[in-house]
Design a protein around this motif. Structure first.
Motif, PDB file in Angstrom:
ATOM      1  N   UNK A  72       0.854  -1.198   0.000  1.00  0.00           N
ATOM      2  CA  UNK A  72       0.000   0.000   0.000  1.00  0.00           C
ATOM      3  C   UNK A  72       0.885   1.241   0.000  1.00  0.00           C
ATOM      4  N   UNK A  73       1.866   1.256   0.866  1.00  0.00           N
ATOM      5  CA  UNK A  73       2.813   2.378   0.923  1.00  0.00           C
ATOM      6  C   UNK A  73       3.620   2.481  -0.364  1.00  0.00           C
ATOM      7  N   UNK A  74       4.134   1.357  -0.840  1.00  0.00           N
ATOM      8  CA  UNK A  74       4.920   1.366  -2.071  1.00  0.00           C
ATOM      9  C   UNK A  74       4.130   1.948  -3.235  1.00  0.00           C
ATOM     10  N   UNK A  75       2.869   1.556  -3.360  1.00  0.00           N
ATOM     11  CA  UNK A  75       2.067   2.009  -4.499  1.00  0.00           C
ATOM     12  C   UNK A  75       1.835   3.514  -4.442  1.00  0.00           C
ATOM     13  N   UNK A  76       1.681   4.076  -3.244  1.00  0.00           N
ATOM     14  CA  UNK A  76       1.497   5.527  -3.148  1.00  0.00           C
ATOM     15  C   UNK A  76       2.788   6.268  -3.483  1.00  0.00           C
ATOM     16  N   UNK A  77       3.917   5.741  -3.031  1.00  0.00           N
ATOM     17  CA  UNK A  77       5.197   6.380  -3.342  1.00  0.00           C
ATOM     18  C   UNK A  77       5.459   6.358  -4.842  1.00  0.00           C
ATOM     19  N   UNK A  78       5.305   5.191  -5.453  1.00  0.00           N
ATOM     20  CA  UNK A  78       5.586   5.063  -6.883  1.00  0.00           C
ATOM     21  C   UNK A  78       4.602   5.877  -7.701  1.00  0.00           C
ATOM     22  N   UNK A  79       3.320   5.861  -7.305  1.00  0.00           N
ATOM     23  CA  UNK A  79       2.301   6.630  -8.025  1.00  0.00           C
ATOM     24  C   UNK A  79       2.678   8.099  -8.096  1.00  0.00           C
ATOM     25  N   UNK A  80       3.100   8.665  -6.968  1.00  0.00           N
ATOM     26  CA  UNK A  80       3.491  10.077  -6.946  1.00  0.00           C
ATOM     27  C   UNK A  80       4.763  10.321  -7.741  1.00  0.00           C
ATOM     28  N   UNK A  81       5.675   9.339  -7.769  1.00  0.00           N
ATOM     29  CA  UNK A  81       6.952   9.523  -8.449  1.00  0.00           C
ATOM     30  C   UNK A  81       6.861   9.361  -9.961  1.00  0.00           C
TER      31      UNK A  81
ATOM     32  N   UNK B  77      -1.547  13.315 -12.902  1.00  0.00           N
ATOM     33  CA  UNK B  77      -1.723  14.386 -11.907  1.00  0.00           C
ATOM     34  C   UNK B  77      -2.979  15.213 -12.170  1.00  0.00           C
ATOM     35  N   UNK B  78      -4.098  14.789 -11.576  1.00  0.00           N
ATOM     36  CA  UNK B  78      -5.360  15.520 -11.708  1.00  0.00           C
ATOM     37  C   UNK B  78      -5.702  16.283 -10.428  1.00  0.00           C
ATOM     38  N   UNK B  79      -5.748  15.574  -9.308  1.00  0.00           N
ATOM     39  CA  UNK B  79      -6.056  16.184  -8.022  1.00  0.00           C
ATOM     40  C   UNK B  79      -5.039  15.688  -6.996  1.00  0.00           C
ATOM     41  N   UNK B  80      -4.845  16.468  -5.927  1.00  0.00           N
ATOM     42  CA  UNK B  80      -3.911  16.076  -4.877  1.00  0.00           C
ATOM     43  C   UNK B  80      -4.582  15.135  -3.884  1.00  0.00           C
ATOM     44  N   UNK B  81      -3.784  14.231  -3.351  1.00  0.00           N
ATOM     45  CA  UNK B  81      -4.215  13.311  -2.304  1.00  0.00           C
ATOM     46  C   UNK B  81      -3.246  13.455  -1.149  1.00  0.00           C
ATOM     47  N   UNK B  82      -3.753  13.904   0.015  1.00  0.00           N
ATOM     48  CA  UNK B  82      -2.897  14.167   1.175  1.00  0.00           C
ATOM     49  C   UNK B  82      -1.742  15.092   0.798  1.00  0.00           C
ATOM     50  N   UNK B  83      -2.036  16.057  -0.065  1.00  0.00           N
ATOM     51  CA  UNK B  83      -1.065  17.094  -0.402  1.00  0.00           C
ATOM     52  C   UNK B  83      -0.137  16.807  -1.549  1.00  0.00           C
ATOM     53  N   UNK B  84      -0.234  15.614  -2.154  1.00  0.00           N
ATOM     54  CA  UNK B  84       0.641  15.296  -3.285  1.00  0.00           C
ATOM     55  C   UNK B  84      -0.202  14.776  -4.448  1.00  0.00           C
ATOM     56  N   UNK B  85       0.362  14.850  -5.647  1.00  0.00           N
ATOM     57  CA  UNK B  85      -0.356  14.397  -6.837  1.00  0.00           C
ATOM     58  C   UNK B  85      -0.215  12.878  -6.980  1.00  0.00           C
ATOM     59  N   UNK B  86      -1.111  12.173  -6.343  1.00  0.00           N
ATOM     60  CA  UNK B  86      -1.240  10.738  -6.535  1.00  0.00           C
ATOM     61  C   UNK B  86      -2.684  10.373  -6.242  1.00  0.00           C
ATOM     62  N   UNK B  87      -3.074   9.153  -6.562  1.00  0.00           N
ATOM     63  CA  UNK B  87      -4.448   8.712  -6.337  1.00  0.00           C
ATOM     64  C   UNK B  87      -4.427   7.223  -6.043  1.00  0.00           C
TER      65      UNK B  87
ATOM     66  N   UNK C 245     -18.665   2.848  -1.005  1.00  0.00           N
ATOM     67  CA  UNK C 245     -18.116   3.169   0.321  1.00  0.00           C
ATOM     68  C   UNK C 245     -17.139   4.333   0.167  1.00  0.00           C
ATOM     69  N   UNK C 246     -17.665   5.552   0.111  1.00  0.00           N
ATOM     70  CA  UNK C 246     -16.865   6.697  -0.313  1.00  0.00           C
ATOM     71  C   UNK C 246     -15.851   7.156   0.721  1.00  0.00           C
ATOM     72  N   UNK C 247     -15.960   6.708   1.965  1.00  0.00           N
ATOM     73  CA  UNK C 247     -15.020   7.129   2.989  1.00  0.00           C
ATOM     74  C   UNK C 247     -13.789   6.254   3.096  1.00  0.00           C
ATOM     75  N   UNK C 248     -13.700   5.194   2.282  1.00  0.00           N
ATOM     76  CA  UNK C 248     -12.576   4.263   2.367  1.00  0.00           C
ATOM     77  C   UNK C 248     -11.331   4.895   1.742  1.00  0.00           C
ATOM     78  N   UNK C 249     -10.178   4.848   2.427  1.00  0.00           N
ATOM     79  CA  UNK C 249      -8.953   5.364   1.798  1.00  0.00           C
ATOM     80  C   UNK C 249      -8.425   4.375   0.758  1.00  0.00           C
ATOM     81  N   UNK C 250      -7.816   4.878  -0.335  1.00  0.00           N
ATOM     82  CA  UNK C 250      -7.541   6.293  -0.553  1.00  0.00           C
ATOM     83  C   UNK C 250      -8.301   6.794  -1.768  1.00  0.00           C
ATOM     84  N   UNK C 251      -8.886   8.018  -1.662  1.00  0.00           N
ATOM     85  CA  UNK C 251      -9.452   8.740  -2.813  1.00  0.00           C
ATOM     86  C   UNK C 251     -10.643   8.032  -3.450  1.00  0.00           C
ATOM     87  N   UNK C 252     -11.399   7.263  -2.652  1.00  0.00           N
ATOM     88  CA  UNK C 252     -12.514   6.496  -3.213  1.00  0.00           C
ATOM     89  C   UNK C 252     -13.586   7.407  -3.799  1.00  0.00           C
ATOM     90  N   UNK C 253     -13.860   8.524  -3.141  1.00  0.00           N
ATOM     91  CA  UNK C 253     -14.905   9.426  -3.640  1.00  0.00           C
ATOM     92  C   UNK C 253     -14.566   9.945  -5.034  1.00  0.00           C
TER      93      UNK C 253
END
Length: 699
Positions: A230-239, A373-383, A395-403
């Motif tokens: 989960x962490x790896x995918x967010x790091x790579x997505x932003x990079x 890079x469309x919208x920021x997630x927790x301050x960075x451009x990833x989704x 379930x729109x409240x589930x992390x990350x960016x489900x809504x």
């Protein structure tokens, strides 16, 4: 050199009366075969977590004595290390700790074979390996090399475990994929070479992790967290995008592409990764959604996380989070780009397979990860990662960016007809967004339809249903219950054919009506608002009570050939106005024309042997009704051809052909792509492209 020589590490020693290490054979070939990492690197030993790999230790003057000397391995990443005492084989090793074991029969006169195994949830990284020989009065330490540790989708205890081997073959090991593009009426497929076996690609992926903001900010914390996909995918997505960091690709969706490469010209990830690495982490120009997604898919497959490229047709970009996308039209059917929200004819993201212990087992499986890079997630451009099942259930409240992802596939479209700043017509379409969601099927080039995985009916939460009810008060057929209008493209036209449009008008009122029809056609790119109209017509209609009028229109090639580029899409809209009541009803459709094809024929079929020469015949026939001037036919192919090979023609008449013959030779195995493109000065932006997959086999 043979495998033994390639993996040998010479280690100096001093005293002859003590056990000294001469060299360590990392057994690269055998370990690579065993760990399904063969071809990922020519520089490093590459292994998967939770599975033992083999090391052969050769001693210099005498054998190691396990009764008087302890043998200890030590692994390092950054400032973190772990000592691993070498033991003789145990039936039940601790799967939560590093283990180093000697199996029966692995002790020899001057050498010993050690099987080193990491925990199933170890960090993905490049590790340094040390060997210590220790006695009560002495300790000798040797730096013996390094190895890369990846995720292990074959292992049940790994968070990326995938049960079926055919899935792993497709979503981890395959270096070839298809990206679906175009419109839901005319779906095109673009091949993509993920290129994870190309030299230097794994090293570029590791570099990507090393220059991430998370690593630069706190190396030790980053190394620890890299055990979690989960962490790896967010790091790579932003990079993958360069918006916040030293990322890979710079996006551009309009204007000039000078100083870089047009997004449509990329055919594989390896070239992008090589350029980024060789430029000391300068972003590669330019990418759009399918480039971002395909490169992300490459990096995740290299790291051992099962991944696939997914296309959403009619994907919404909901900036304010209200699950509604407004589109504005004039009374003459011209689409006007006044809304901050938008709908892309197609949008490409990635699904990654992993468990979600942070959410519970109900959210395991495929997760949307979107690097565009469309919208920021927790301050960075990833989704993401966003569980697909959470989108399906609403379930729109589930992390990350489900809504945000939910709106991409299930928002409503509110189409407004505006005159003088006032809304004079309104239509709600609940079916347009997320009309089709495609990925490549396992083991074939056919598409797999994922739409129901995202949009199964009846599973949305009460909150989502309440939001939808707010904007579903109008009929899908239009604002007037007594006047129904629909628009249909009779068939997707080939370039050079008429665009045939059928408008159907139904009068359900009990009175005769006088109507005015305004029909309008505009060009647009898949991700932007339409340009000015290139064709329009209007006329007066008379319709009796209960009557159904079927109106046929034809847009001839002469009206669109001078303005239609190869990647363009046509927006056609009709507004029917009741002359007496001023009621207006809108119907729309968007489609892409089938471009003329470039034919690529490879001598002897689609499989070639390494280091053998083959002939490729490339040809294009002008199917348009006009001659093309300044024609250039270009052939290129990474790993098959050096540079670009071109042929030119001053004038290509209708029905005539241009041809180019080239010789190819592959230096490495895997899937390669030949790309042919045709441009002409008659319409500089109208570039036609074709691709051909080539399987390179070892001799």
């Amino acid at each position: 050199m043979d495998c033994m020589q390639q993996t040998r590490h010479n280690i100096p020693g001093t005293d002859n009366d003590r056990c000294r290490l001469k060299y360590v054979n990392l057994e690269r070939h055998e370990n690579h075969v065993s760990h399904d990492t063969l071809g990922l690197s020519g520089q490093h030993l590459v292994v998967r977590r939770g599975k033992p790999f083999k090391l052969t230790l050769l001693f210099r003057s005498r054998a190691w004595n396990p009764h008087s000397e302890d043998l200890v391995l030590e692994v390092w990443i950054g400032g973190l290390s772990e000592r691993i005492p070498v033991h003789f084989f145990r039936e039940m090793p601790d799967s939560l700790s590093w283990t180093a074991q000697i199996y029966p029969g692995d002790m020899h006169r001057q050498s010993v074979i050690v099987h080193l195994c990491s925990p199933a949830l170890s960090s993905v990284a490049l590790y340094d390996l040390l060997v210590h020989i220790e006695t009560a009065w002495d300790k000798r330490s040797y730096a013996v090399g390094s190895f890369v540790l990846l995720c292990n989708p074959w292992l049940k205890d790994d968070a990326v475990y995938m049960p079926l081997d055919v899935q792993i073959q497709e979503y981890v090991k395959s270096d070839f994929g298809l990206v679906y593009m175009g419109t839901h009426l005319n779906i095109c497929k673009r091949p993509w070479s993920f290129g994870q076996y190309e030299p230097g690609v794994l090293e570029a992926c590791l570099k990507l992790l090393q220059v991430s903001p998370q690593h630069l900010r706190d190396k030790q914390r980053d190394y620890v967290r890299r055990a979690d996909p989960v962490y790896l995918s967010r790091v790579v997505c932003a990079m993958v995008n360069c918006n916040d960091d030293l990322g890979l690709v710079e996006g551009r969706w309009e204007g000039s592409y000078r100083g870089g490469v047009r997004p449509t010209e990329w055919s594989g990830s390896a070239d992008i990764l090589h350029r980024w690495l060789s430029s000391n982490c300068c972003p590669v120009r330019y990418g759009q959604c399918w480039v971002f997604a395909s490169v992300l898919c490459t990096v995740m497959r290299v790291l051992g996380i099962p991944s696939r490229v997914v296309t959403v047709f009619n994907a919404a970009h909901d900036t304010n989070g209200n699950l509604k996308i407004e589109e504005i039209y004039s009374t003459r059917g011209e689409k006007v780009g006044l809304s901050k929200d938008s709908i892309w004819n197609f949008h490409v993201w990635v699904e990654c397979w992993m468990r979600r212990p942070d959410l519970g087992p109900g959210f395991d499986g495929w997760q949307v990860v979107d690097p565009t890079p469309q919208e920021k997630s927790a301050g960075i451009f990833c989704c993401g990662p966003c569980p697909v099942v959470a989108i399906q259930r609403g379930c729109l409240g589930v992390p990350y960016d489900t809504s945000f992802v939910y709106a991409s596939v299930d928002a409503d479209v509110v189409r407004l007809i505006v005159r003088g700043g006032l809304v004079v017509g309104r239509r709600v379409d609940t079916q347009w967004v997320g009309q089709l969601i495609y990925t490549k099927s396992i083991g074939s080039d056919r598409p797999e339809n994922l739409t129901r995985a995202y949009k199964r009916k009846g599973h949305a939460t009460a909150a989502v249903n309440a939001q939808h009810r707010m904007c579903k008060t109008q009929s899908l057929r239009g604002v007037s219950p007594n006047l129904e209008v629909s628009l249909q493209i009779e068939r997707v036209p080939l370039a050079g054919e008429n665009i045939c449009v059928c408008v159907t008008v139904t009068n359900r009122a009990s009175r005769r009506r006088v109507l005015v029809e305004h029909l309008n056609a505009q060009l647009k790119q898949y991700c932007s608002s339409p340009q000015e109209s290139f064709w329009k017509t209007h006329r007066e209609l008379h319709i009796q009570p209960g009557e159904v009028l079927t109106l046929h229109h034809a847009i001839p090639p002469s009206e669109y050939e001078s303005v239609l580029a190869g990647e363009d899409i046509v927006n056609v809209a009709v507004v029917i106005k009741d002359v007496r009541t001023k009621e207006r009803v809108l119907a729309t459709e968007e489609f892409n024309i089938i471009s003329p094809q470039i034919t690529i024929e490879l001598q002897g079929g689609d499989s070639v042997q390494m280091r053998k020469e083959y002939t490729v015949q490339v040809s294009f026939t002008n199917t348009l009704t006009k001659a093309l001037s300044g024609v250039v036919l270009t052939v290129e192919g990474s790993g098959l051809l050096e540079g670009k090979h071109q042929t030119r023609m001053l004038l290509l008449q209708p029905g005539h052909s241009i041809e180019k013959k080239v010789s190819i030779m592959a230096a490495s195995p895997g899937t390669k792509l030949l790309m042919a493109s045709l441009s002409h000065s008659s319409s500089p932006s109208a570039v036609t492209r074709s691709f051909h997959r080539v399987s390179v086999l070892t001799a």
